[in-house]
Design an enzyme around this catalytic site. Sequence first.
Site, PDB file in Angstrom:
ATOM      1  N   CYS A 221      68.369  16.427  37.332  1.00  0.00           N
ATOM      2  CA  CYS A 221      68.307  16.855  35.933  1.00  0.00           C
ATOM      3  C   CYS A 221      68.365  15.615  35.032  1.00  0.00           C
ATOM      4  O   CYS A 221      68.645  14.504  35.494  1.00  0.00           O
ATOM      5  CB  CYS A 221      69.462  17.812  35.618  1.00  0.00           C
TER       6      CYS A 221
ATOM      7  N   GLU B  26      74.603  14.379  42.843  1.00  0.00           N
ATOM      8  CA  GLU B  26      74.344  12.984  42.492  1.00  0.00           C
ATOM      9  C   GLU B  26      75.536  12.382  41.757  1.00  0.00           C
ATOM     10  O   GLU B  26      75.966  11.268  42.047  1.00  0.00           O
ATOM     11  CB  GLU B  26      73.103  12.852  41.587  1.00  0.00           C
TER      12      GLU B  26
ATOM     13  N   HIS C 153      77.240  18.044  39.684  1.00  0.00           N
ATOM     14  CA  HIS C 153      76.083  17.860  40.549  1.00  0.00           C
ATOM     15  C   HIS C 153      76.361  16.861  41.673  1.00  0.00           C
ATOM     16  O   HIS C 153      77.197  15.968  41.535  1.00  0.00           O
ATOM     17  CB  HIS C 153      74.883  17.415  39.731  1.00  0.00           C
TER      18      HIS C 153
END
Length: 175
Positions: free
Chosen positions: A126, A90, A88
Site C-alpha cells: 500500500c 512489511e 502490515h
Amino acid sequence: MKIITHEAKVKRPTKSQYYVDIASAVAMRSTCLRRRFGAVIVKNDQIISTGYNGAPRQTTNCIDLGYCIRQEKNIPAGQNYELCRAVHAEMNAIIHASRLDMAGADLYLVGIEVATGELVSQVIPCLLCKRVIINAGISRVVLPDGPGVFKYIDVDDWTIEERFSHRLTEQPDEG
C-alpha cells in the site's frame, strides 16, 4: 554401496523462490481473517527480519475476536485501512530491524487468501508501506507473479513516483 553421480541432478529453488517460500511460511502466523501476508528482509543472503500482518502487541486480533470489521462492511481490499486492526507485514518486518541492516536490502512479500489458500494476485504494498520501505533504505521488493515467476520492483522508482505525484497536487500560483 550406492554411488551418487552428478547425473542425478538435485533441483534447488532459485533464491527468489527460497525467500518467497520463507515469506509464505511467515504469513501463516498472520492473525487476519481475510488475507495472510508475510515479509522477509534479506541482505547479502542473510535474513535481517521477518514480519506478518496482525494486530499490535497486547491488543486483540481478529482471530480472537472472531470477526473482521472490514469484511463485515464489505470493504474491498486496498480501501479504508484505518478500520483494519492489523499492522502490515512489511511494517512489522521493518520495525524489527535496524536501518543500517536494511540499507540496500531486498524485501520479499507474499499474500495468501485465507478463504482459498491461493496467492493474492498482483500483490503490491500500500502507499503507506511504500513510504516506509523507502525510508527504511530497502532497495528492491520481490513479489510472486505466478508459479516460479517473480516481479522485481526497484524502490527508487517509487521515490520518483512520489516526487511526480507531489507535482501533480501542487496548485499554480495565481497571484
